[in-house]
Design a protein around this motif. Structure first.
Motif, PDB file in Angstrom:
ATOM      1  N   ASN B 111      -3.976  -8.351  29.497  1.00  0.00           N
ATOM      2  CA  ASN B 111      -3.894  -6.896  29.568  1.00  0.00           C
ATOM      3  C   ASN B 111      -3.392  -6.450  30.942  1.00  0.00           C
ATOM      4  O   ASN B 111      -3.264  -7.266  31.870  1.00  0.00           O
ATOM      5  CB  ASN B 111      -5.217  -6.229  29.161  1.00  0.00           C
ATOM      6  CG  ASN B 111      -6.334  -6.443  30.161  1.00  0.00           C
ATOM      7  OD1 ASN B 111      -6.085  -6.579  31.362  1.00  0.00           O
ATOM      8  ND2 ASN B 111      -7.561  -6.475  29.677  1.00  0.00           N
ATOM      9  N   VAL B 112      -3.087  -5.175  31.061  1.00  0.00           N
ATOM     10  CA  VAL B 112      -2.428  -4.687  32.271  1.00  0.00           C
ATOM     11  C   VAL B 112      -3.304  -4.911  33.498  1.00  0.00           C
ATOM     12  O   VAL B 112      -2.817  -5.317  34.557  1.00  0.00           O
ATOM     13  CB  VAL B 112      -2.068  -3.193  32.099  1.00  0.00           C
ATOM     14  CG1 VAL B 112      -1.533  -2.604  33.385  1.00  0.00           C
ATOM     15  CG2 VAL B 112      -1.044  -3.040  30.989  1.00  0.00           C
ATOM     16  N   PHE B 113      -4.612  -4.703  33.363  1.00  0.00           N
ATOM     17  CA  PHE B 113      -5.480  -4.905  34.522  1.00  0.00           C
ATOM     18  C   PHE B 113      -5.411  -6.353  35.003  1.00  0.00           C
ATOM     19  O   PHE B 113      -5.223  -6.627  36.185  1.00  0.00           O
ATOM     20  CB  PHE B 113      -6.932  -4.527  34.202  1.00  0.00           C
ATOM     21  CG  PHE B 113      -7.852  -4.805  35.360  1.00  0.00           C
ATOM     22  CD1 PHE B 113      -7.928  -3.921  36.430  1.00  0.00           C
ATOM     23  CD2 PHE B 113      -8.601  -5.972  35.406  1.00  0.00           C
ATOM     24  CE1 PHE B 113      -8.747  -4.197  37.519  1.00  0.00           C
ATOM     25  CE2 PHE B 113      -9.415  -6.252  36.493  1.00  0.00           C
ATOM     26  CZ  PHE B 113      -9.495  -5.361  37.555  1.00  0.00           C
ATOM     27  N   GLU B 114      -5.515  -7.308  34.066  1.00  0.00           N
ATOM     28  CA  GLU B 114      -5.468  -8.725  34.447  1.00  0.00           C
ATOM     29  C   GLU B 114      -4.131  -9.078  35.094  1.00  0.00           C
ATOM     30  O   GLU B 114      -4.077  -9.805  36.080  1.00  0.00           O
ATOM     31  CB  GLU B 114      -5.691  -9.607  33.210  1.00  0.00           C
ATOM     32  CG  GLU B 114      -7.103  -9.577  32.662  1.00  0.00           C
ATOM     33  CD  GLU B 114      -8.123 -10.027  33.701  1.00  0.00           C
ATOM     34  OE1 GLU B 114      -7.849 -11.011  34.412  1.00  0.00           O
ATOM     35  OE2 GLU B 114      -9.188  -9.379  33.814  1.00  0.00           O
ATOM     36  N   THR B 115      -3.038  -8.542  34.523  1.00  0.00           N
ATOM     37  CA  THR B 115      -1.710  -8.809  35.074  1.00  0.00           C
ATOM     38  C   THR B 115      -1.610  -8.312  36.517  1.00  0.00           C
ATOM     39  O   THR B 115      -1.045  -8.986  37.379  1.00  0.00           O
ATOM     40  CB  THR B 115      -0.645  -8.106  34.203  1.00  0.00           C
ATOM     41  OG1 THR B 115      -0.667  -8.698  32.921  1.00  0.00           O
ATOM     42  CG2 THR B 115       0.747  -8.232  34.798  1.00  0.00           C
ATOM     43  N   LEU B 116      -2.175  -7.141  36.773  1.00  0.00           N
ATOM     44  CA  LEU B 116      -2.078  -6.565  38.114  1.00  0.00           C
ATOM     45  C   LEU B 116      -3.089  -7.165  39.089  1.00  0.00           C
ATOM     46  O   LEU B 116      -2.843  -7.213  40.295  1.00  0.00           O
ATOM     47  CB  LEU B 116      -2.256  -5.036  38.044  1.00  0.00           C
ATOM     48  CG  LEU B 116      -0.960  -4.234  38.032  1.00  0.00           C
ATOM     49  CD1 LEU B 116      -0.121  -4.559  36.816  1.00  0.00           C
ATOM     50  CD2 LEU B 116      -1.240  -2.745  38.080  1.00  0.00           C
ATOM     51  N   ALA B 117      -4.228  -7.629  38.578  1.00  0.00           N
ATOM     52  CA  ALA B 117      -5.249  -8.183  39.465  1.00  0.00           C
ATOM     53  C   ALA B 117      -4.896  -9.600  39.908  1.00  0.00           C
ATOM     54  O   ALA B 117      -5.270 -10.025  41.004  1.00  0.00           O
ATOM     55  CB  ALA B 117      -6.603  -8.168  38.761  1.00  0.00           C
TER      56      ALA B 117
END
Lengths: 321, 322
Positions: B111-117
């Protein structure tokens, strides 16, 4: 009688068991002999669907649900598969986007060309060969004779697309449908290929239906223009007229968003949001959620295509005289 | 002149090609040949050229995805091409990349959060979890992404939205330098302007330096500070954007400019001869552009022109440019 006339064309795809969604929602188009028409739109606007419909190539489960496509006064939708084959690739030729995909990689150029000819003409091998070399010369392929033995992978992308054009010309068609013919090619090759298509259409008086997303390309090549958005034509008219004075806010936005339209370093004009998918069209005018001129009427009613534009609040309207 | 943020000195990238086991010659593809560029802080340095010219290889070499076979690469005056992974890690924070196809560059199962984190966790492992969350939220806000996107997967987004997420991912480690490889080529026309404007805004807000790789000269004219035109692994012309567009000096630059379709029309009216690229494996000895060049003379086929400065400030690799 126009060469090609499309009336109220609808193309539908099933969604679930009982409902359908429409990829084309009533498109009209006329093309005269030798005329060059550009169809412009973003991905999903339905422009390729239009080309497929003309050639009766809409794949199952999609279908033409309404409308007519008349070529030389004959409705193509009524023809049997056998009869449409005598038109497709013969009187109407196609050029598609990627020449590496359209050419058969395991057959030599000559085999593919002769095959096309023999499918439509009674012709001896020797004569077919002669004609193929002649067509390869017409599209300015160097050492045409020896290229007949070549396989697609031995040619560069530009030469491959020239071969595709040569095949399209073999049967002396009256109409060429070119679907993004240069999108897979480099800019210098694009210029070569588009200049070639333009020259051949002019010399042979062949009509061209050019499908592209590139307004620069249609400005260079076509006489008339049709702008598509979410399965409908939103603006149509003379290419020059539309580019100089677009009337639909979408066309206006597309043109204004081009970097070549603003000064160096200036902020680009941007259309907010993106085109809705055909499965989730808004009510009324499909463009209204992105449009800065939208009012209540745009949200409730689909604007009819009148005077070349489908808009309740057009721009650049010429003054009545 | 200030220290360039990125500098390459004579970098070369060669790819050995598969050989037949009985064959004696070992064919080598020269993807980059002695490329010297210096990128100044805060500028948008554009690299243009056709497919196969080496522009992507140059970007990948600088960012460290493709080690050069020869030459040196400096970042803020520090040589980085021979660093081991541990020494290089803190520098990776400062150099990030945005790729062409946002359908391929985002992990579909993350998900976007995991990709950015991920980049923060990997490159700055000491960051507390609360700060990771805060950074991700901030970056999403400045790149025009909705906070609700964090729990969504890539397939739920359109191409333009995905490219915003890819740009956000490049920004989470607060880099100074970004390589953007054709970041708008896969996008629809109406979306391209949105992404270009976003990149302009981020640059003025955060003082970013861009290496912008593209085939589209009209974007360069709008967006670039300086331009390097590449052909078959070499820089043919390097100039300020205005200088290059007002007075192109290399015949190849001229050819590229003439090829742009114009809204005014008229430039495709004359037929053009098919241009053939020489074989990049067996390069001719002279100028690589000579086989396509209208000005080419015997000297061009024998002697390769070096990049040399002209009076207008441009540097051009052509015997006849003045």
């Amino acid at each position: 009688m126009p060469l090609l006339e499309i009336r109220d064309l609808h193309v539908a795809f099933p969604k679930g068991k009982k409902t359908e969604v429409e990829a084309l929602r009533g498109v009209n188009l006329t093309l005269e002999k030798g005329e060059r028409l550009g169809v412009v739109g973003e991905s999903g606007a339905g422009k390729s669907m239009l080309a497929f419909a003309i050639l009766n190539l809409i794949a199952d489960p999609g279908r033409v649900s309404q409308g007519s496509i008349t070529f030389h006064g004959e409705n193509l939708l009524d023809l049997s598969e056998r009869d449409i084959r005598s038109i497709r690739g013969n009187r109407i030729s196609m050029i598609f986007q990627d020449p590496m995909v359209t050419l058969n990689p395991v057959l030599s150029i000559g085999t593919q060309m002769i095959e096309t000819l023999k499918a439509h003409r009674r012709i001896s091998d020797k004569e077919a060969r002669k004609l193929c070399i002649e067509k390869l010369r017409e599209v300015a392929i160097p050492s045409a004779e020896s290229r007949l033995e070549a396989y697609p992978h031995e040619l560069s992308g530009g030469l491959r697309q020239r071969v595709v054009i040569a095949i399209a010309l073999l049967t002396d068609p009256e109409l060429i449908i070119a679907d993004e013919p240069t999108t897979a090619l480099d800019v210098t090759i694009q210029a070569e290929i588009m200049a070639l298509i333009l020259k051949l259409c002019r010399e042979k008086d062949v009509a061209l239906l050019l499908i592209t997303h590139d307004l620069g390309v249609v400005a260079e090549v076509t006489q008339r223009l049709m702008i598509m958005y979410a399965g409908l034509c939103v603006e149509t008219g003379q290419t020059r007229g539309i580019i100089d004075a677009p009337q639909h806010p979408y066309t206006y936005g597309l043109l204004k968003a081009l970097p070549q339209k603003v000064g160096r370093g200036a902020r680009l004009y941007q259309i907010p949001g993106s085109m809705p998918p055909i499965t989730a069209l808004p009510s009324g005018c499909a463009y209204h959620p992105r449009c800065d001129r939208a009012t209540d009427v745009c949200r409730s009613q689909i604007p009819p295509l009148e005077n070349g534009r489908a808009c309740f609040h057009p721009l650049n309207v010429p003054e009545a005289t | 002149m200030t220290t360039p943020i990125v500098e390459t000195k004579g970098i070369e990238v060669r790819f050995p090609l598969p050989t037949h086991f009985l064959s004696r010659d070992k064919p080598v593809l020269h993807a980059l040949n002695t490329v010297d560029i210096a990128i100044q802080p805060g500028e948008t340095f554009c690299v243009v050229g056709e497919s196969g010219c080496g522009k992507t290889t140059l970007g990948r070499a600088i960012i460290g995805l493709q080690p050069p076979t020869a030459g040196e690469i400096y970042f803020n005056g520090q040589r980085i091409d021979q660093m081991d992974e541990a020494t290089r890690k803190p520098i990776r924070r400062d150099m990030q990349m945005v790729f062409q196809n946002p359908y391929a560059s985002l992990n579909p199962r993350r998900n976007v959060f995991e990709t950015l984190a991920e980049p923060i966790r990997h490159l700055m492992p000491e960051t507390p979890a609360s700060e990771v969350r805060e950074t991700v939220e901030n970056v999403l806000a400045v790149t025009g992404c909705d906070p609700s996107w964090q729990r969504k997967l890539p397939h739920e987004f359109s191409g333009g939205q995905r490219q915003r997420i890819a740009i956000a991912r490049a920004l989470v480690t607060n880099p100074a330098f970004i390589v953007a490889d054709e970041p708008i080529s896969a996008l629809d026309v109406s979306i391209q302007a949105q992404i270009l404007n976003l990149m302009t805004d981020l640059q003025s807000k955060w003082g970013l330096t861009y290496l912008f790789i593209t085939h589209d000269l009209s974007v360069v004219e709008h967006f670039g500070t300086r331009v390097a035109v590449m052909y078959l692994g070499r820089v043919m012309e390097l100039a300020k954007t205005e200088t290059l567009f007002d007075a192109p000096k290399h015949p190849y630059t001229q050819l590229l400019l003439d090829a742009i379709p114009k809204l005014e029309g008229g430039s495709f009216d004359t037929p053009r001869e098919p241009g053939e690229l020489p074989d990049p494996v067996n390069m001719p000895p002279g100028c690589p552009f000579a086989p396509r060049c209208a000005m080419a003379e015997a000297r061009c086929r024998a002697e390769r022109p070096e990049l040399r400065p002209l009076s207008n400030g441009a540097r051009v690799a052509c015997h006849f440019a003045e």
